[in-house]
Design a protein around this motif. Structure first.
Motif, PDB file in Angstrom:
ATOM      1  N   ILE A 140       0.833  -1.209   0.000  1.00  0.00           N
ATOM      2  CA  ILE A 140       0.000   0.000   0.000  1.00  0.00           C
ATOM      3  C   ILE A 140       0.861   1.250   0.000  1.00  0.00           C
ATOM      4  O   ILE A 140       0.589   2.206  -0.738  1.00  0.00           O
ATOM      5  CB  ILE A 140      -0.976  -0.005   1.198  1.00  0.00           C
ATOM      6  N   SER A 141       1.899   1.250   0.809  1.00  0.00           N
ATOM      7  CA  SER A 141       2.754   2.441   0.846  1.00  0.00           C
ATOM      8  C   SER A 141       3.471   2.645  -0.490  1.00  0.00           C
ATOM      9  O   SER A 141       3.617   3.777  -0.966  1.00  0.00           O
ATOM     10  CB  SER A 141       3.761   2.343   1.988  1.00  0.00           C
ATOM     11  N   SER A 180       0.863   3.962  -2.913  1.00  0.00           N
ATOM     12  CA  SER A 180       0.529   5.354  -2.576  1.00  0.00           C
ATOM     13  C   SER A 180       1.603   6.309  -3.083  1.00  0.00           C
ATOM     14  O   SER A 180       1.292   7.387  -3.616  1.00  0.00           O
ATOM     15  CB  SER A 180       0.373   5.506  -1.065  1.00  0.00           C
ATOM     16  N   GLN A 181       2.857   5.906  -2.915  1.00  0.00           N
ATOM     17  CA  GLN A 181       3.953   6.755  -3.385  1.00  0.00           C
ATOM     18  C   GLN A 181       3.900   6.912  -4.911  1.00  0.00           C
ATOM     19  O   GLN A 181       4.054   8.018  -5.439  1.00  0.00           O
ATOM     20  CB  GLN A 181       5.306   6.162  -2.959  1.00  0.00           C
ATOM     21  N   LEU A 223       1.255   6.665  -6.804  1.00  0.00           N
ATOM     22  CA  LEU A 223       0.099   7.501  -7.137  1.00  0.00           C
ATOM     23  C   LEU A 223       0.407   8.977  -6.917  1.00  0.00           C
ATOM     24  O   LEU A 223       0.005   9.836  -7.709  1.00  0.00           O
ATOM     25  CB  LEU A 223      -1.119   7.086  -6.313  1.00  0.00           C
ATOM     26  N   ARG A 224       1.106   9.279  -5.811  1.00  0.00           N
ATOM     27  CA  ARG A 224       1.459  10.679  -5.557  1.00  0.00           C
ATOM     28  C   ARG A 224       2.400  11.203  -6.631  1.00  0.00           C
ATOM     29  O   ARG A 224       2.302  12.355  -7.050  1.00  0.00           O
ATOM     30  CB  ARG A 224       2.109  10.812  -4.176  1.00  0.00           C
ATOM     31  N   SER A 254       0.224  11.760  -9.901  1.00  0.00           N
ATOM     32  CA  SER A 254      -1.111  12.361  -9.764  1.00  0.00           C
ATOM     33  C   SER A 254      -1.355  13.465 -10.782  1.00  0.00           C
ATOM     34  O   SER A 254      -2.468  13.681 -11.226  1.00  0.00           O
ATOM     35  CB  SER A 254      -1.302  12.912  -8.351  1.00  0.00           C
TER      36      SER A 254
END
Length: 159
Positions: free
Chosen positions: A92-93, A96-97, A99-100, A103
């Motif tokens: 997940i981390s 998430s990274q 995706l950031r 973005s």
């Protein structure tokens, strides 16, 4: 022939194929307060008691085995959850990274922008008949689907 009634004698003589049954044995059976039905009932109750005891013993054994099995499964499950939880947290981390990082690129596709502008233009021209814009809407959906698949492949494909 049948005009006189049969009479029962007090003395019964039983014979087997080998000889006569002993008089003392027959006398004790006749003098016994237990009838055949009583002996049958007692035997039936004894059998029922034995069956109930055996069922209870088997139920207790099954409960013990079930309890031991549940404890082992719970222990293994806890170990598996700890491993899975940490690996899922790392995944997940990582996602998430990514995706950031990406973005800003989701809204940058020129084809999607052009398709969106075509839908808006068609809806303004056909404000009383919005269903006439179905071709533009389908083109917009197709472009967005392509953009989504490219984005998902970039993010998930690297994992």
């Amino acid at each position: 022939m049948g005009s006189s009634q049969s009479t029962l004698s007090d003395q019964h003589v039983f014979q087997s194929g080998q000889g006569q049954i002993g008089f003392n044995l027959m006398n004790s059976l006749q003098q016994s307060p237990e009838s055949d039905k009583t002996r049958e009932r007692l035997a039936s109750l004894d059998v029922q008691k034995r069956v109930a005891d055996e069922l209870q013993r088997l139920q207790n054994k099954e409960d013990q085995v079930s309890k031991i099995t549940d404890e082992q499964i719970a222990k293994e499950s806890m170990d598996d959850h700890q491993i899975d939880r940490s690996s899922v947290t790392r995944s997940i981390s990582t996602l998430s990274q990514k995706l950031r990082d990406q973005s800003g690129s989701a809204g940058q596709s020129e084809a999607v922008k052009q398709a969106e502008a075509a839908v808006v233009r068609c809806l303004r021209l056909n404000d009383r008949r919005p269903l006439d814009c179905w071709r533009e809407v389908e083109e917009f959906k197709r472009e967005v689907t392509q953009l989504e698949s490219v984005f998902v492949n970039k993010v998930v494909g690297d994992v």
